[in-house]
Write a protein that holds these residues in place. Structure first.
Motif, PDB file in Angstrom:
ATOM      1  N   LEU A  36      55.661  54.076  22.571  1.00 35.15           N
ATOM      2  CA  LEU A  36      56.339  55.130  21.821  1.00 35.15           C
ATOM      3  C   LEU A  36      57.720  54.685  21.372  1.00 35.15           C
ATOM      4  CD1 LEU A  36      56.425  58.076  20.827  1.00 35.15           C
ATOM      5  CD2 LEU A  36      57.321  58.688  23.068  1.00 35.15           C
ATOM      6  N   LYS A  37      58.459  54.062  22.282  1.00 35.98           N
ATOM      7  CA  LYS A  37      59.801  53.594  21.944  1.00 35.98           C
ATOM      8  C   LYS A  37      59.757  52.499  20.878  1.00 35.98           C
ATOM      9  CE  LYS A  37      64.138  52.306  24.035  1.00 35.98           C
ATOM     10  NZ  LYS A  37      64.843  51.960  25.272  1.00 35.98           N
ATOM     11  N   ALA A  38      58.752  51.643  20.954  1.00 35.83           N
ATOM     12  CA  ALA A  38      58.604  50.589  19.944  1.00 35.83           C
ATOM     13  C   ALA A  38      58.375  51.200  18.569  1.00 35.83           C
ATOM     14  CB  ALA A  38      57.458  49.660  20.321  1.00 35.83           C
ATOM     15  N   ASP A  39      57.590  52.277  18.501  1.00 36.05           N
ATOM     16  CA  ASP A  39      57.358  52.954  17.224  1.00 36.05           C
ATOM     17  C   ASP A  39      58.639  53.622  16.712  1.00 36.05           C
ATOM     18  OD1 ASP A  39      55.738  54.094  15.048  1.00 36.05           O
ATOM     19  OD2 ASP A  39      56.110  55.994  16.077  1.00 36.05           O
ATOM     20  N   LEU A  40      59.398  54.222  17.615  1.00 32.20           N
ATOM     21  CA  LEU A  40      60.615  54.930  17.203  1.00 32.20           C
ATOM     22  C   LEU A  40      61.718  53.987  16.743  1.00 32.20           C
ATOM     23  CD1 LEU A  40      60.760  57.663  19.975  1.00 32.20           C
ATOM     24  CD2 LEU A  40      60.231  58.007  17.570  1.00 32.20           C
ATOM     25  N   THR A  41      61.689  52.763  17.214  1.00 37.74           N
ATOM     26  CA  THR A  41      62.735  51.807  16.847  1.00 37.74           C
ATOM     27  C   THR A  41      62.234  50.696  15.929  1.00 37.74           C
ATOM     28  OG1 THR A  41      62.312  50.556  18.861  1.00 37.74           O
ATOM     29  CG2 THR A  41      64.040  52.229  18.964  1.00 37.74           C
ATOM     30  N   ALA A  42      61.000  50.797  15.432  1.00 36.74           N
ATOM     31  CA  ALA A  42      60.440  49.754  14.572  1.00 36.74           C
ATOM     32  C   ALA A  42      61.219  49.609  13.277  1.00 36.74           C
ATOM     33  CB  ALA A  42      58.974  50.053  14.271  1.00 36.74           C
ATOM     34  N   VAL A 136      71.068  48.536   4.868  1.00 37.04           N
ATOM     35  CA  VAL A 136      70.095  49.126   3.940  1.00 37.04           C
ATOM     36  C   VAL A 136      69.003  48.108   3.628  1.00 37.04           C
ATOM     37  CG1 VAL A 136      69.754  50.085   1.629  1.00 37.04           C
ATOM     38  CG2 VAL A 136      71.795  50.701   2.940  1.00 37.04           C
ATOM     39  N   GLU A 137      69.407  46.877   3.359  1.00 37.93           N
ATOM     40  CA  GLU A 137      68.438  45.828   3.038  1.00 37.93           C
ATOM     41  C   GLU A 137      67.524  45.541   4.230  1.00 37.93           C
ATOM     42  OE1 GLU A 137      68.573  41.144   1.888  1.00 37.93           O
ATOM     43  OE2 GLU A 137      70.105  42.439   0.997  1.00 37.93           O
ATOM     44  N   ALA A 138      68.081  45.488   5.435  1.00 37.95           N
ATOM     45  CA  ALA A 138      67.279  45.230   6.636  1.00 37.95           C
ATOM     46  C   ALA A 138      66.303  46.379   6.889  1.00 37.95           C
ATOM     47  CB  ALA A 138      68.195  45.038   7.839  1.00 37.95           C
ATOM     48  N   THR A 139      66.745  47.612   6.669  1.00 41.06           N
ATOM     49  CA  THR A 139      65.875  48.770   6.867  1.00 41.06           C
ATOM     50  C   THR A 139      64.715  48.753   5.868  1.00 41.06           C
ATOM     51  OG1 THR A 139      67.679  50.096   7.733  1.00 41.06           O
ATOM     52  CG2 THR A 139      65.779  51.293   6.883  1.00 41.06           C
ATOM     53  N   LEU A 140      65.017  48.466   4.617  1.00 40.72           N
ATOM     54  CA  LEU A 140      63.956  48.412   3.599  1.00 40.72           C
ATOM     55  C   LEU A 140      62.962  47.291   3.895  1.00 40.72           C
ATOM     56  CD1 LEU A 140      66.009  49.117   0.363  1.00 40.72           C
ATOM     57  CD2 LEU A 140      64.401  50.636   1.516  1.00 40.72           C
ATOM     58  N   HIS A 141      63.460  46.160   4.369  1.00 38.37           N
ATOM     59  CA  HIS A 141      62.556  45.057   4.716  1.00 38.37           C
ATOM     60  C   HIS A 141      61.647  45.466   5.880  1.00 38.37           C
ATOM     61  CE1 HIS A 141      60.983  41.071   5.406  1.00 38.37           C
ATOM     62  NE2 HIS A 141      61.341  41.175   6.678  1.00 38.37           N
ATOM     63  N   GLU A 146      56.529  47.218   8.254  1.00 39.44           N
ATOM     64  CA  GLU A 146      55.880  48.170   9.167  1.00 39.44           C
ATOM     65  C   GLU A 146      54.821  49.016   8.456  1.00 39.44           C
ATOM     66  OE1 GLU A 146      55.213  49.940  12.831  1.00 39.44           O
ATOM     67  OE2 GLU A 146      56.511  48.243  12.406  1.00 39.44           O
ATOM     68  N   MET A 147      55.087  49.418   7.245  1.00 36.60           N
ATOM     69  CA  MET A 147      54.197  50.335   6.539  1.00 36.60           C
ATOM     70  C   MET A 147      53.201  49.641   5.614  1.00 36.60           C
ATOM     71  SD  MET A 147      54.802  53.095   7.711  1.00 36.60           S
ATOM     72  CE  MET A 147      55.971  54.032   8.599  1.00 36.60           C
ATOM     73  N   ALA A 148      53.206  48.317   5.595  1.00 38.57           N
ATOM     74  CA  ALA A 148      52.253  47.591   4.753  1.00 38.57           C
ATOM     75  C   ALA A 148      50.838  47.825   5.275  1.00 38.57           C
ATOM     76  CB  ALA A 148      52.573  46.099   4.765  1.00 38.57           C
ATOM     77  N   PRO A 149      49.878  47.997   4.390  1.00 40.19           N
ATOM     78  CA  PRO A 149      48.502  48.199   4.848  1.00 40.19           C
ATOM     79  C   PRO A 149      47.983  46.935   5.537  1.00 40.19           C
ATOM     80  CG  PRO A 149      48.576  48.009   2.460  1.00 40.19           C
ATOM     81  CD  PRO A 149      50.000  48.036   2.939  1.00 40.19           C
ATOM     82  N   ALA A 150      47.152  47.134   6.538  1.00 41.40           N
ATOM     83  CA  ALA A 150      46.569  46.010   7.275  1.00 41.40           C
ATOM     84  C   ALA A 150      45.617  45.257   6.349  1.00 41.40           C
ATOM     85  CB  ALA A 150      45.847  46.513   8.499  1.00 41.40           C
ATOM     86  N   PRO A 151      45.608  43.935   6.441  1.00 39.53           N
ATOM     87  CA  PRO A 151      44.687  43.165   5.582  1.00 39.53           C
ATOM     88  C   PRO A 151      43.242  43.429   5.997  1.00 39.53           C
ATOM     89  CG  PRO A 151      45.796  41.730   7.155  1.00 39.53           C
ATOM     90  CD  PRO A 151      46.407  43.091   7.288  1.00 39.53           C
ATOM     91  N   ILE A 152      42.367  43.437   5.011  1.00 36.82           N
ATOM     92  CA  ILE A 152      40.946  43.670   5.257  1.00 36.82           C
ATOM     93  C   ILE A 152      40.293  42.340   5.582  1.00 36.82           C
ATOM     94  CG2 ILE A 152      38.777  44.427   4.228  1.00 36.82           C
ATOM     95  CD1 ILE A 152      40.406  46.352   2.508  1.00 36.82           C
TER      96      ILE A 152
END
Length: 158
Positions: A36-42, A136-141, A146-152
């Motif tokens: 949970l903490k890893a998700d909150l701080t990802a 800002v740049e680090a957050t966007l990266h 984190e939100m990129a779709p998983a490769p098929i």
């Protein structure tokens, strides 16, 4: 009389041995706090000057998806900025989606986020809240990673 004594003694001995075995076993329960903490701080959202933020999104209609998806990220903002009051509201009656922010300096800012995608909303919010451009740049990266779709995988049906 003999049958009665056998029935009374046998279950008592059997219960005593099984209860002793059960009590010696200890279960280790993992509550999942690390996950949970890893998700909150990802994704890092450093907003030290933020006092209050209201995300006001329209529930339906084109151009409001970015604000609604940004609203789903607010748990991370709340965890990383515990002193800030962060609220999400959605209504069918609002013609546009917007973010109203109050900073420690007392300034109030309103950002119109209708028709804007989540990375641009994150950038606008962080810059308006006084975050450093490097943050800002680090957050966007980290958001894009984190939100990129998983490769098929090959042969996998989606």
């Amino acid at each position: 009389w003999r049958l009665g004594s056998i029935l009374n003694e046998a279950p008592a001995r059997a219960l005593a041995t099984t209860s002793a075995k059960r009590s010696s076993r200890k279960k280790i329960v993992e509550l999942g706090w690390d996950k949970l903490k890893a998700d909150l701080t990802a994704i890092k959202y450093p907003l030290p000057h933020l006092v209050k933020m209201e995300v006001l999104a329209s529930r339906t209609g084109p151009g409001h998806t970015g604000a609604r998806v940004f609203g789903s990220q607010l748990h991370r903002l709340r965890y990383q900025n515990p002193s800030a009051d962060i609220i999400f509201r959605a209504s069918k009656d609002w013609p546009r989606s917007r973010i109203v922010m109050e900073l420690k300096s007392g300034d109030a800012q309103e950002l119109d986020v209708t028709g804007i995608k989540v990375p641009s909303i994150i950038e606008k919010v962080m810059l308006a809240a006084g975050a450093a451009p490097d943050d800002v740049e680090a957050t966007l990266h980290s958001y894009n990673v984190e939100m990129a779709p998983a490769p098929i995988e090959s042969g996998e049906v989606n």
